[in-house]
Structure formats: C-alpha cells, structure tokens
Design a protein around this motif. Structure first.
Motif, PDB file in Angstrom:
ATOM      1  N   SER A   4       0.801  -1.219   0.000  1.00  0.00           N
ATOM      2  CA  SER A   4       0.000   0.000   0.000  1.00  0.00           C
ATOM      3  C   SER A   4       0.837   1.274   0.000  1.00  0.00           C
ATOM      4  O   SER A   4       0.317   2.358  -0.237  1.00  0.00           O
ATOM      5  N   CYS A  25      -1.630  -6.675  -1.057  1.00  0.00           N
ATOM      6  CA  CYS A  25      -2.263  -6.607   0.256  1.00  0.00           C
ATOM      7  C   CYS A  25      -1.729  -5.427   1.045  1.00  0.00           C
ATOM      8  O   CYS A  25      -0.652  -4.897   0.764  1.00  0.00           O
ATOM      9  N   GLY A  26      -2.486  -5.039   2.044  1.00  0.00           N
ATOM     10  CA  GLY A  26      -2.101  -3.969   2.950  1.00  0.00           C
ATOM     11  C   GLY A  26      -3.081  -3.920   4.101  1.00  0.00           C
ATOM     12  O   GLY A  26      -4.141  -4.548   4.062  1.00  0.00           O
ATOM     13  N   ARG A  27      -2.734  -3.171   5.137  1.00  0.00           N
ATOM     14  CA  ARG A  27      -3.590  -3.097   6.316  1.00  0.00           C
ATOM     15  C   ARG A  27      -4.594  -1.952   6.252  1.00  0.00           C
ATOM     16  O   ARG A  27      -5.613  -2.003   6.928  1.00  0.00           O
ATOM     17  N   THR A  28      -4.312  -0.918   5.445  1.00  0.00           N
ATOM     18  CA  THR A  28      -5.140   0.288   5.425  1.00  0.00           C
ATOM     19  C   THR A  28      -6.051   0.274   4.207  1.00  0.00           C
ATOM     20  O   THR A  28      -5.569   0.378   3.074  1.00  0.00           O
ATOM     21  N   PRO A  29      -7.363   0.140   4.394  1.00  0.00           N
ATOM     22  CA  PRO A  29      -8.287  -0.005   3.255  1.00  0.00           C
ATOM     23  C   PRO A  29      -8.197   1.126   2.235  1.00  0.00           C
ATOM     24  O   PRO A  29      -8.185   0.864   1.022  1.00  0.00           O
ATOM     25  N   ASP A  30      -8.130   2.370   2.682  1.00  0.00           N
ATOM     26  CA  ASP A  30      -8.112   3.489   1.740  1.00  0.00           C
ATOM     27  C   ASP A  30      -6.866   3.470   0.865  1.00  0.00           C
ATOM     28  O   ASP A  30      -6.947   3.661  -0.364  1.00  0.00           O
ATOM     29  N   LEU A  32      -5.000   0.878   0.217  1.00  0.00           N
ATOM     30  CA  LEU A  32      -5.046  -0.326  -0.607  1.00  0.00           C
ATOM     31  C   LEU A  32      -5.939  -0.106  -1.829  1.00  0.00           C
ATOM     32  O   LEU A  32      -5.576  -0.496  -2.949  1.00  0.00           O
ATOM     33  N   GLN A  50      -7.217  -6.896   2.049  1.00  0.00           N
ATOM     34  CA  GLN A  50      -6.830  -6.278   3.317  1.00  0.00           C
ATOM     35  C   GLN A  50      -6.308  -7.376   4.243  1.00  0.00           C
ATOM     36  O   GLN A  50      -7.017  -8.334   4.553  1.00  0.00           O
ATOM     37  N   ASP A  52      -2.990  -8.307   7.386  1.00  0.00           N
ATOM     38  CA  ASP A  52      -1.789  -8.019   8.170  1.00  0.00           C
ATOM     39  C   ASP A  52      -0.858  -9.204   8.022  1.00  0.00           C
ATOM     40  O   ASP A  52      -1.127 -10.294   8.542  1.00  0.00           O
TER      41      ASP A  52
END
Length: 250
Positions: A4, A25-30, A32, A50, A52
């Motif tokens: 992200s 993948c990434g932890r922060t929806p916006d 990503l 999404q 971790d």
C-alpha cells in the motif's frame, strides 16, 4: 505483500507494468484501494486483499485469494513494514516477538504456502525485500539488525533446495530510499541530534557516494527484473541497493 505504500507499492507497479496479473495486500483499506485503482490502469487483473502479514491468517488470506482470483502464484514478493526503532536495552520481549512475526515469519509462511506449487509446476520467482542491515547494522534498529540477516540466511538456504525445479529466490537489501519509513527514522534521528530534518537529510545524503536517496521506482525495476525469465540463473543472492553507502568486498 505490504504494497500500500513505499517499496512494496513500487514493486507492485513494476510488476503490473511488466504485464503481470497481481494480488496486493495492505492493512489500510483506503491506501489499498488507491493502489489497486492505480494498478488497474496497466490493464491486468488486480486483486486487493486487506491483510496483516504479521499474522498467519493474514498471509493465508493473501495467498488463498491469489490462488482463487489468479489461478496460482508464479511470482511472490514478500515485504513487511520495518520493525520499530529502538536500542537493545529499551526493547521489551513483546516487541521482539512482534518483530519476529512481522519481519521473519511473514516470509517463512508465504514461502511455505507457495513453494510447493512452484516446485510442482517447475517455475517460480521469489523476491524478498529486506534491508541493508543484512550487511551492516543500522543505528538504533536492533530488531531489524537481528531479523533481516535471518532473512538472508533463509533465502540462501532455501534457494539451494528449489533451484533444480526452476524456482529462484533472491533478497533485495535497500539502503536509504524516499519512503515514509525512512523519513520517520530520519526525523527521529534529527530530533535526537537537535537539528532540523532537512539539515539531517543533507548530511545523510552527503555520506552516500551516489549523493542522494534512492527512488522507490528504482527498486521496483529490480524486482521486475528478478521476476523475469532473464534472471533465471540468479538465485540465492542478497543484492545491496544503497548508492554505495555500505563498503564491502563481496
């Protein structure tokens, strides 16, 4: 993995630009969603998850989604946000355990989930994004200094086991790049030294023979090369990309 922002994001762009369908993948929806929209401009299939990667469930979610949406994983890029800064005597056991899961086990789990299929198919490319701490310890980054070299050892060992099956595994060891992570570390060090951030950065750049920080896109281009057929005879290596800062005879 962890695409992200920063080097992971640059790697995703380079691979999508090379014609790969891609799961990120990434932890922060916006963030990503923003990256996924950018990657779709290349015209391929983009799968955004999404997750971790410091958790077993997160890694499993990413790999399972790639298998379902894309039909499998031919190229794996493992990446994770760097562990927090800190001197040894200031670190708790909880921080050691968290860094172990994030920095080392995220790659171990991703390899365990993808290598069997790569070996069966006779083809695979794995690129591990590490740190120049593989070659020289970095000030106040004890956790990185401990676990990044472990990644290099893992790469060297596993590469020998799977090379005969057409699978390559290499590690990229970046130095100072223009990422949020490096800026955060520089701001921390500038405060500790009692100087302004820009002054600290100018001093840091002056110590790099290339005279500047690296651009994430430069690392992304190396990821794309290592993922290509042109790199089929390159495996088990840790490639230092730092503008010449770390002096070493290989």
């Amino acid at each position: 993995m962890a695409a992200s922002r920063g080097l992971g994001r640059a790697a995703a762009h380079a691979l999508a630009g090379s014609g790969h369908d891609i799961t990120v993948c990434g932890r922060t929806p916006d963030l990503l969603a923003e990256v996924a929209d950018e990657l779709r401009d290349y015209g391929g299939v983009v799968d955004a998850v999404q997750a971790d990667v410091a958790t077993p469930a997160g890694v499993d979610r990413v790999i399972r989604s790639a298998e379902q949406r894309l039909g499998g994983v031919d190229v794996l890029v493992t990446n994770a946000g760097g562990p927090p800064a800190g001197r040894f005597l200031d670190l708790s056991e909880e921080q050691w355990n968290a860094a172990y899961q994030l920095t080392l086990m995220s790659t171990v789990r991703a390899l365990s989930a993808t290598l069997p299929a790569m070996v069966r198919s006779g083809y695979g490319r794995v690129v591990v994004i590490g740190s120049s701490s593989v070659f020289a310890p970095l000030e106040e980054l004890t956790l990185s200094n401990a676990f990044r070299p472990a990644l290099a050892g893992l790469v060297s060992s596993v590469a020998r086991e799977v090379a005969e099956h057409g699978v390559t595994i290499n590690l990229i060891a970046p130095g100072r790049f223009t990422t949020d992570r490096v800026r955060d570390l520089d701001e921390r060090r500038a405060r500790a030294a009692g100087v302004e951030y820009e002054q600290f950065r100018q001093r840091a750049q002056a110590r790099i023979p290339a005279g500047r920080y690296g651009h994430p896109e430069e690392l992304g281009a190396l990821v794309a090369f290592l993922a290509s057929d042109a790199a089929s005879y390159l495996t088990g290596q840790s490639l230092l990309v730092d503008g010449g800062l770390v002096s070493r005879t290989p």
